[in-house]
Design a protein around this motif. Sequence first.
Motif, PDB file in Angstrom:
ATOM      1  N   PRO A  54       0.788  -1.233   0.000  1.00  0.00           N
ATOM      2  CA  PRO A  54       0.000   0.000   0.000  1.00  0.00           C
ATOM      3  C   PRO A  54       0.819   1.281   0.000  1.00  0.00           C
ATOM      4  N   ASP A  55       2.153   1.177   0.090  1.00  0.00           N
ATOM      5  CA  ASP A  55       2.979   2.391   0.134  1.00  0.00           C
ATOM      6  C   ASP A  55       3.680   2.661  -1.192  1.00  0.00           C
ATOM      7  N   GLN A  56       3.243   1.999  -2.262  1.00  0.00           N
ATOM      8  CA  GLN A  56       3.768   2.311  -3.581  1.00  0.00           C
ATOM      9  C   GLN A  56       3.119   3.593  -4.102  1.00  0.00           C
ATOM     10  N   VAL A  57       3.892   4.391  -4.820  1.00  0.00           N
ATOM     11  CA  VAL A  57       3.348   5.616  -5.402  1.00  0.00           C
ATOM     12  C   VAL A  57       2.495   5.241  -6.607  1.00  0.00           C
ATOM     13  N   PRO A  58       1.211   5.610  -6.617  1.00  0.00           N
ATOM     14  CA  PRO A  58       0.326   5.239  -7.733  1.00  0.00           C
ATOM     15  C   PRO A  58       0.498   6.162  -8.923  1.00  0.00           C
ATOM     16  N   GLY A  59      -0.168   5.802 -10.009  1.00  0.00           N
ATOM     17  CA  GLY A  59      -0.136   6.639 -11.196  1.00  0.00           C
ATOM     18  C   GLY A  59      -1.183   7.741 -11.124  1.00  0.00           C
ATOM     19  N   VAL A  60      -1.217   8.578 -12.143  1.00  0.00           N
ATOM     20  CA  VAL A  60      -2.149   9.698 -12.176  1.00  0.00           C
ATOM     21  C   VAL A  60      -3.590   9.192 -12.088  1.00  0.00           C
ATOM     22  N   GLU A  62      -4.958   7.758  -9.607  1.00  0.00           N
ATOM     23  CA  GLU A  62      -5.117   6.588  -8.747  1.00  0.00           C
ATOM     24  C   GLU A  62      -4.764   6.886  -7.295  1.00  0.00           C
ATOM     25  N   GLY A  63      -4.566   8.171  -6.979  1.00  0.00           N
ATOM     26  CA  GLY A  63      -4.151   8.491  -5.625  1.00  0.00           C
ATOM     27  C   GLY A  63      -4.684   9.828  -5.140  1.00  0.00           C
ATOM     28  N   VAL A  64      -4.411  10.125  -3.879  1.00  0.00           N
ATOM     29  CA  VAL A  64      -4.766  11.403  -3.267  1.00  0.00           C
ATOM     30  C   VAL A  64      -3.562  11.879  -2.458  1.00  0.00           C
ATOM     31  N   TRP A  65      -3.493  13.178  -2.225  1.00  0.00           N
ATOM     32  CA  TRP A  65      -2.407  13.759  -1.438  1.00  0.00           C
ATOM     33  C   TRP A  65      -2.810  13.766   0.042  1.00  0.00           C
ATOM     34  N   VAL A  66      -2.146  12.934   0.825  1.00  0.00           N
ATOM     35  CA  VAL A  66      -2.414  12.859   2.258  1.00  0.00           C
ATOM     36  C   VAL A  66      -1.088  12.691   2.990  1.00  0.00           C
ATOM     37  N   PRO A  67      -1.067  12.934   4.311  1.00  0.00           N
ATOM     38  CA  PRO A  67       0.200  12.880   5.056  1.00  0.00           C
ATOM     39  C   PRO A  67       0.765  11.468   5.178  1.00  0.00           C
ATOM     40  N   PHE A  68       2.097  11.402   5.164  1.00  0.00           N
ATOM     41  CA  PHE A  68       2.833  10.172   5.453  1.00  0.00           C
ATOM     42  C   PHE A  68       4.105  10.603   6.181  1.00  0.00           C
ATOM     43  N   THR A 113       3.223  15.526   2.992  1.00  0.00           N
ATOM     44  CA  THR A 113       2.216  15.109   2.021  1.00  0.00           C
ATOM     45  C   THR A 113       2.816  14.180   0.973  1.00  0.00           C
ATOM     46  N   ALA A 114       2.139  13.053   0.755  1.00  0.00           N
ATOM     47  CA  ALA A 114       2.606  12.068  -0.226  1.00  0.00           C
ATOM     48  C   ALA A 114       1.430  11.629  -1.086  1.00  0.00           C
ATOM     49  N   TYR A 115       1.696  11.437  -2.374  1.00  0.00           N
ATOM     50  CA  TYR A 115       0.650  10.937  -3.268  1.00  0.00           C
ATOM     51  C   TYR A 115       0.425   9.465  -2.934  1.00  0.00           C
ATOM     52  N   THR A 116      -0.770   9.144  -2.470  1.00  0.00           N
ATOM     53  CA  THR A 116      -1.050   7.849  -1.852  1.00  0.00           C
ATOM     54  C   THR A 116      -2.159   7.119  -2.598  1.00  0.00           C
ATOM     55  N   MET A 117      -1.963   5.826  -2.828  1.00  0.00           N
ATOM     56  CA  MET A 117      -2.963   5.041  -3.549  1.00  0.00           C
ATOM     57  C   MET A 117      -4.287   4.997  -2.784  1.00  0.00           C
ATOM     58  N   THR A 118      -5.366   4.974  -3.547  1.00  0.00           N
ATOM     59  CA  THR A 118      -6.703   4.848  -2.956  1.00  0.00           C
ATOM     60  C   THR A 118      -7.240   3.430  -3.101  1.00  0.00           C
ATOM     61  N   LEU A 119      -6.527   2.581  -3.833  1.00  0.00           N
ATOM     62  CA  LEU A 119      -7.050   1.250  -4.122  1.00  0.00           C
ATOM     63  C   LEU A 119      -7.301   0.448  -2.853  1.00  0.00           C
ATOM     64  N   ALA A 120      -6.376   0.508  -1.896  1.00  0.00           N
ATOM     65  CA  ALA A 120      -6.557  -0.261  -0.661  1.00  0.00           C
ATOM     66  C   ALA A 120      -7.831   0.165   0.062  1.00  0.00           C
ATOM     67  N   ALA A 121      -8.064   1.474   0.139  1.00  0.00           N
ATOM     68  CA  ALA A 121      -9.269   1.972   0.799  1.00  0.00           C
ATOM     69  C   ALA A 121     -10.523   1.558   0.034  1.00  0.00           C
ATOM     70  N   LYS A 163       7.651  11.275  -4.441  1.00  0.00           N
ATOM     71  CA  LYS A 163       7.766  11.790  -5.814  1.00  0.00           C
ATOM     72  C   LYS A 163       6.398  12.232  -6.337  1.00  0.00           C
ATOM     73  N   VAL A 164       6.434  13.048  -7.364  1.00  0.00           N
ATOM     74  CA  VAL A 164       5.220  13.518  -8.032  1.00  0.00           C
ATOM     75  C   VAL A 164       5.123  12.764  -9.361  1.00  0.00           C
ATOM     76  N   PRO A 165       4.168  11.855  -9.507  1.00  0.00           N
ATOM     77  CA  PRO A 165       4.054  11.079 -10.754  1.00  0.00           C
ATOM     78  C   PRO A 165       3.763  11.992 -11.951  1.00  0.00           C
ATOM     79  N   ALA A 166       4.148  11.545 -13.119  1.00  0.00           N
ATOM     80  CA  ALA A 166       3.893  12.297 -14.336  1.00  0.00           C
ATOM     81  C   ALA A 166       2.396  12.561 -14.498  1.00  0.00           C
ATOM     82  N   GLY A 167       2.049  13.804 -14.754  1.00  0.00           N
ATOM     83  CA  GLY A 167       0.662  14.163 -14.953  1.00  0.00           C
ATOM     84  C   GLY A 167      -0.082  14.535 -13.689  1.00  0.00           C
ATOM     85  N   VAL A 168       0.594  14.433 -12.558  1.00  0.00           N
ATOM     86  CA  VAL A 168      -0.030  14.759 -11.270  1.00  0.00           C
ATOM     87  C   VAL A 168       0.486  16.101 -10.795  1.00  0.00           C
ATOM     88  N   SER A 169      -0.408  16.960 -10.311  1.00  0.00           N
ATOM     89  CA  SER A 169      -0.022  18.263  -9.782  1.00  0.00           C
ATOM     90  C   SER A 169       0.103  18.198  -8.271  1.00  0.00           C
TER      91      SER A 169
END
Length: 275
Positions: A173-179, A181-187, A191-199, A267-273
């Motif tokens: 669950p701590d892999q950086v997702p693609g554009v 597929e994630g939300v910016w939340v604390p880690f 702030t880290a771009y975090t996958m939502t798939l697990a949730a 990191k900030v994935p390509a296409g993610v602001s």
Amino acid sequence: MSLLFRLLAYVPLSLLHNLGALLGWLTWLFSPTYRRHLAENLSFAKLTDIKKDAIAEAGKALLELPKIWLRPQAEVINRIAKVSGWDEVEIAATAGRGILFLTPHLGCFEITAQYIAAQKPITVMFRQPKQAWLGPLIAQGRGSNFNLAPADMSGVRRLLKALKQGEAVGMLPDQVPGVGEGVWVPFFGHTAYTMTLAARLAETGATVILTYAERLPYGAGYNLYFLPLSQPLQGDLAHRAAQLNAELEALIRQCPAQYLWGYNRYKVPAGVSRP
């Protein structure tokens, strides 16, 4: 490289760990990018005092892979010295609910799925490695013992189907997702771009269980832990993702030196602001 990888599967684990510690330091010495990520991540977590151990453990995590992937499953499982919390899994299984195992990049994260697969069917999300020669080795090491789901929508459908059938699913669950597929939340406070798939998968009613395998000194094996969430997931998707990050933080702090601090988690994935 493939032949060398296969040959390493026959080297004693204690020697692999010694060589791995050396490899960890060589990587730190010759890779400025790795040094930067390691230093930043440890600083964010306020754990700079474990840097030396973290460098060595990262190398051990790499060189133990041939032993985990390419040796017979029974031999691999026998390297587990102690299992704690398996009763949490049995309770969920008795209730007929799917089980979502979340394993961060902590300790020997490859052996957790191998142990679970020896007890019950499990489907694990699989992302093709950047090095093409690793693909067949991973397919042999993982695919021979559990189901692999590709990291795309077809894979997500497989995971959902497995959970709805009361089976087990595993993911990092701590892999950086693609554009998208994630939300910016604390880690660890940043702030880290975090996958939502697990949730999202937890919405199936599956029991969420955190797990990791602590690497023991001198090649003595591993202690395996299964832990429930400290509290149920609630709120909107971003809030649930933040909850899971907090749960992972607490888990990592139980064995901090064995987390992969050199991973570019922020990191900030390509296409993610940035937010």
